[in-house]
Write a protein that holds these residues in place. Structure first.
Motif, PDB file in Angstrom:
ATOM      1  N   GLY A   1      31.991  72.781   1.447  1.00 34.03           N
ATOM      2  CA  GLY A   1      31.737  71.449   0.795  1.00 34.03           C
ATOM      3  C   GLY A   1      32.735  70.537   1.037  1.00 34.03           C
ATOM      4  N   GLY A   2      32.706  69.279   0.508  1.00 30.57           N
ATOM      5  CA  GLY A   2      34.002  68.243   0.650  1.00 30.57           C
ATOM      6  C   GLY A   2      33.440  67.053   1.408  1.00 30.57           C
ATOM      7  N   VAL A   3      34.212  66.540   2.046  1.00 32.41           N
ATOM      8  CA  VAL A   3      33.712  65.073   2.850  1.00 32.41           C
ATOM      9  C   VAL A   3      32.695  65.597   3.715  1.00 32.41           C
ATOM     10  N   SER A   4      31.733  64.734   3.658  1.00 30.76           N
ATOM     11  CA  SER A   4      30.547  64.745   4.646  1.00 30.76           C
ATOM     12  C   SER A   4      31.127  64.469   6.238  1.00 30.76           C
ATOM     13  N   VAL A   5      30.841  65.333   6.892  1.00 37.10           N
ATOM     14  CA  VAL A   5      31.337  65.118   8.385  1.00 37.10           C
ATOM     15  C   VAL A   5      30.300  64.245   9.184  1.00 37.10           C
ATOM     16  N   LYS A   6      29.256  63.719   8.547  1.00 35.10           N
ATOM     17  CA  LYS A   6      28.604  62.560   9.194  1.00 35.10           C
ATOM     18  C   LYS A   6      29.241  61.327   8.928  1.00 35.10           C
ATOM     19  N   GLU A   7      30.320  61.261   8.316  1.00 33.67           N
ATOM     20  CA  GLU A   7      30.920  60.012   8.102  1.00 33.67           C
ATOM     21  C   GLU A   7      32.396  59.766   8.609  1.00 33.67           C
ATOM     22  N   VAL A   8      32.645  61.115   9.426  1.00 30.49           N
ATOM     23  CA  VAL A   8      33.841  61.239  10.097  1.00 30.49           C
ATOM     24  C   VAL A   8      33.736  61.094  11.627  1.00 30.49           C
ATOM     25  N   ASP A   9      34.569  60.491  12.373  1.00 29.00           N
ATOM     26  CA  ASP A   9      34.597  60.760  13.926  1.00 29.00           C
ATOM     27  C   ASP A   9      35.293  61.913  14.326  1.00 29.00           C
TER      28      ASP A   9
ATOM     29  N   LYS B   1      34.386  56.905   9.484  1.00 28.34           N
ATOM     30  CA  LYS B   1      33.389  55.843  10.125  1.00 28.34           C
ATOM     31  C   LYS B   1      32.989  54.519   9.002  1.00 28.34           C
ATOM     32  N   LEU B   2      33.781  54.770   7.919  1.00 27.36           N
ATOM     33  CA  LEU B   2      33.368  53.760   6.916  1.00 27.36           C
ATOM     34  C   LEU B   2      34.487  52.835   6.624  1.00 27.36           C
ATOM     35  N   ILE B   3      35.790  53.373   6.629  1.00 24.63           N
ATOM     36  CA  ILE B   3      37.106  52.782   6.279  1.00 24.63           C
ATOM     37  C   ILE B   3      38.079  52.968   7.359  1.00 24.63           C
TER      38      ILE B   3
ATOM     39  N   GLY C   1      41.185  53.195   9.344  1.00 23.05           N
ATOM     40  CA  GLY C   1      42.671  53.478   9.001  1.00 23.05           C
ATOM     41  C   GLY C   1      42.584  54.715   8.227  1.00 23.05           C
ATOM     42  N   LEU C   2      41.525  55.276   7.674  1.00 23.91           N
ATOM     43  CA  LEU C   2      41.552  56.258   6.917  1.00 23.91           C
ATOM     44  C   LEU C   2      40.982  57.649   7.738  1.00 23.91           C
ATOM     45  N   TYR C   3      41.727  58.733   7.412  1.00 22.99           N
ATOM     46  CA  TYR C   3      41.708  59.929   8.106  1.00 22.99           C
ATOM     47  C   TYR C   3      41.217  60.911   7.379  1.00 22.99           C
ATOM     48  N   PHE C   4      40.611  62.074   8.000  1.00 19.44           N
ATOM     49  CA  PHE C   4      40.675  63.372   7.075  1.00 19.44           C
ATOM     50  C   PHE C   4      40.969  64.473   7.949  1.00 19.44           C
ATOM     51  N   ALA C   5      41.419  65.384   7.608  1.00 18.03           N
ATOM     52  CA  ALA C   5      41.845  66.817   8.140  1.00 18.03           C
ATOM     53  C   ALA C   5      41.818  68.126   7.092  1.00 18.03           C
ATOM     54  N   GLY C   6      41.478  69.195   7.815  1.00 18.19           N
ATOM     55  CA  GLY C   6      41.674  70.474   7.003  1.00 18.19           C
ATOM     56  C   GLY C   6      40.529  70.490   6.062  1.00 18.19           C
TER      57      GLY C   6
ATOM     58  N   ALA D   1      42.268  73.910  10.419  1.00 22.69           N
ATOM     59  CA  ALA D   1      43.178  72.976   9.866  1.00 22.69           C
ATOM     60  C   ALA D   1      44.273  72.583  11.015  1.00 22.69           C
ATOM     61  N   PHE D   2      44.903  73.137  11.691  1.00 20.46           N
ATOM     62  CA  PHE D   2      45.563  72.795  12.750  1.00 20.46           C
ATOM     63  C   PHE D   2      45.060  72.024  13.774  1.00 20.46           C
ATOM     64  N   ALA D   3      43.776  72.148  14.085  1.00 22.33           N
ATOM     65  CA  ALA D   3      43.114  71.670  15.190  1.00 22.33           C
ATOM     66  C   ALA D   3      42.712  70.098  14.675  1.00 22.33           C
ATOM     67  N   THR D   4      42.399  70.053  13.476  1.00 26.23           N
ATOM     68  CA  THR D   4      41.659  68.778  12.950  1.00 26.23           C
ATOM     69  C   THR D   4      43.080  68.057  12.491  1.00 26.23           C
ATOM     70  N   GLY D   5      44.175  68.679  11.995  1.00 32.08           N
ATOM     71  CA  GLY D   5      45.302  67.876  11.762  1.00 32.08           C
ATOM     72  C   GLY D   5      45.925  67.417  13.018  1.00 32.08           C
ATOM     73  N   HIS D   6      45.814  68.235  14.167  1.00 35.12           N
ATOM     74  CA  HIS D   6      46.236  67.524  15.370  1.00 35.12           C
ATOM     75  C   HIS D   6      45.486  66.388  16.005  1.00 35.12           C
ATOM     76  N   ALA D   7      44.280  66.490  15.778  1.00 33.79           N
ATOM     77  CA  ALA D   7      43.321  65.245  16.252  1.00 33.79           C
ATOM     78  C   ALA D   7      43.687  64.053  15.486  1.00 33.79           C
ATOM     79  N   ALA D   8      43.916  64.350  13.978  1.00 35.09           N
ATOM     80  CA  ALA D   8      44.045  63.093  13.165  1.00 35.09           C
ATOM     81  C   ALA D   8      45.509  62.708  13.656  1.00 35.09           C
TER      82      ALA D   8
END
Length: 408
Positions: free
Chosen positions: A356-364, A371-373, A375-380, A397-404
């Motif tokens: 669970g957590g932030v819906s990935v449908k709303e994250v590039d 995708k909504l705000i 300048g706002l990013y998420f990782a991990g 965690a490392f891969a999404t952190g690196h992408a962000a």
């Protein structure tokens, strides 16, 4: 003013801050704890299973919770990249059973400390603070507010973890910050967690650890093939079942409800039913003048004997030389198919990972930007993504952190 503020000094946050700083960005890392990487320092029983020595495809296949979302991030920063990164920081690694990767030192602190030293080398500014609000103006991020300060930045990364192990700082705060900004939060639930059972046999065997046990999980509603099979270590507890095989199994139990799942244990997985029957015949013959309950010492751990005797239906005081073939068949079935009905998950606070957590449908998925705000990013772990045990969750965690970090 900073180019970017990273909220959360765990695996994803530290990797993102390092990656952004190496691009020349002026980065502030905010962590509520006095020490960075609190959860890293206790993972893998203090050894830290850094990643899994596998192809990116295997990471995605080992992520039942939205694995496809990770395609870009994990292919861009692969398990091999993670291994090269830490060895480049002076932490030699080794690969163990199941392709699990650990520091040669078997010390999780070496991983966390290497990240901290790299942050300092990259001149990331590190401050202790609890973020209360992500600030926006005209729909875009402009900074964050802590208890005492406001920090301005056009990019903010929320890498605050999930809601497991709240003592490490992961208490769901990040999801609440995201929800305030309009993001959909998939309800948080435990993954990689112990299982509860109302079966009184579990507390009767509390503390008993089985080293080589076959584990099969069936979904009682679907009655199709098992949802999970494994072999290894298992622990009986006062509330149910735990141990490595059970934690892994829990990630496959996606529709938990009381009575929905049954765990079936093969107490003698090295023996076929025919071989085990021959073993039982020998033991019964050897103990032919003894009571049945006193004949199982060489076959089972002491704590388990009364439970197996009761489940077999054979009277404890019956002499071994009077036990029939039919009784022996029932005993054989108990040993090869020892069932435990599951009532639920142990509390989220004790889970290794949060589902669970932030819906990935709303994250590039390429940049980890909202995708909504802008300048706002998420990782991990704040993202609604969770994987099996074996180093996959830290790799995420490392891969999404690196992408962000590449896009902050």
């Amino acid at each position: 003013m900073f180019d970017a503020v990273v909220v959360g000094g765990g695996a994803a946050g530290m990797m993102a801050a390092i990656t952004a700083a190496e691009r020349g960005k002026h980065v502030l890392l905010l962590e509520k704890n006095a020490q960075l990487g609190r959860k890293i320092r206790i993972t893998g029983k203090g050894r830290c299973n850094v990643t899994n020595n596998c192809e990116p495809r295997t990471v995605i296949e080992s992520t039942p919770g939205n694995g496809r979302f990770l395609y870009g991030a994990v292919n861009h920063f692969t398990p091999q990249d993670t291994m090269d990164f830490f060895e480049g920081l002076g932490v030699p690694l080794k690969t163990e059973r199941g392709n699990r990767v650990f520091p040669v030192s078997d010390n999780a602190h070496d991983i966390a400390d290497a990240l901290w030293k790299k942050l300092k080398k990259c001149r990331v500014e590190i401050r202790q603070g609890n973020v209360k609000e992500v600030l926006t103006e005209n729909g875009s991020v402009i900074g964050v507010r802590t208890e005492n300060d406001v920090f301005e930045a056009p990019s903010v990364l929320l890498a605050c973890g999930g809601a497991s192990y709240p003592g490490t700082g992961s208490n769901g705060d990040g999801a609440r910050l995201a929800e305030k900004l309009g993001h959909t939060i998939i309800p948080m639930r435990p993954s990689l967690v112990a299982l509860t059972s109302d079966d009184e046999d579990c507390p009767a065997m509390q503390g008993l650890s089985l080293r080589n046990c076959g584990v099969t999980v069936t979904d009682n509603e679907k009655k199709k093939k098992p949802v999970y099979t494994d072999f290894g270590e298992l622990l009986f507890t006062h509330f149910g079942l735990s141990g490595p095989t059970i934690l892994s199994a829990s990630a496959h139990m996606r529709h938990m409800a009381p009575g929905r799942y049954t765990v079936t244990l093969d107490l003698k997985p090295a023996l076929t039913p025919e071989q085990l029957d021959q073993r039982l015949l020998r033991d019964l013959e050897k103990n032919k003048n003894r009571n049945f309950s006193n004949s199982l010492d060489e076959l089972l751990p002491q704590k388990m004997i009364p439970v197996v005797v009761r489940r077999s239906g054979i009277p404890p005081e019956e002499k071994c030389n009077t036990i029939t073939r039919e009784q022996r068949a029932v005993l054989l079935d108990v040993l090869k198919h020892f069932t435990v009905e599951i009532s639920g998950f142990a509390p989220l606070s004790g889970a290794i990972v949060t589902a669970g957590g932030v819906s990935v449908k709303e994250v590039d998925p390429k940049t980890m930007q909202s995708k909504l705000i802008p300048g706002l990013y998420f990782a991990g772990e704040i993202l609604d993504v969770d994987a099996y045990t074996g180093g996959f969750n830290l790799q995420i965690a490392f891969a999404t952190g690196h992408a962000a970090g590449e896009n902050l």
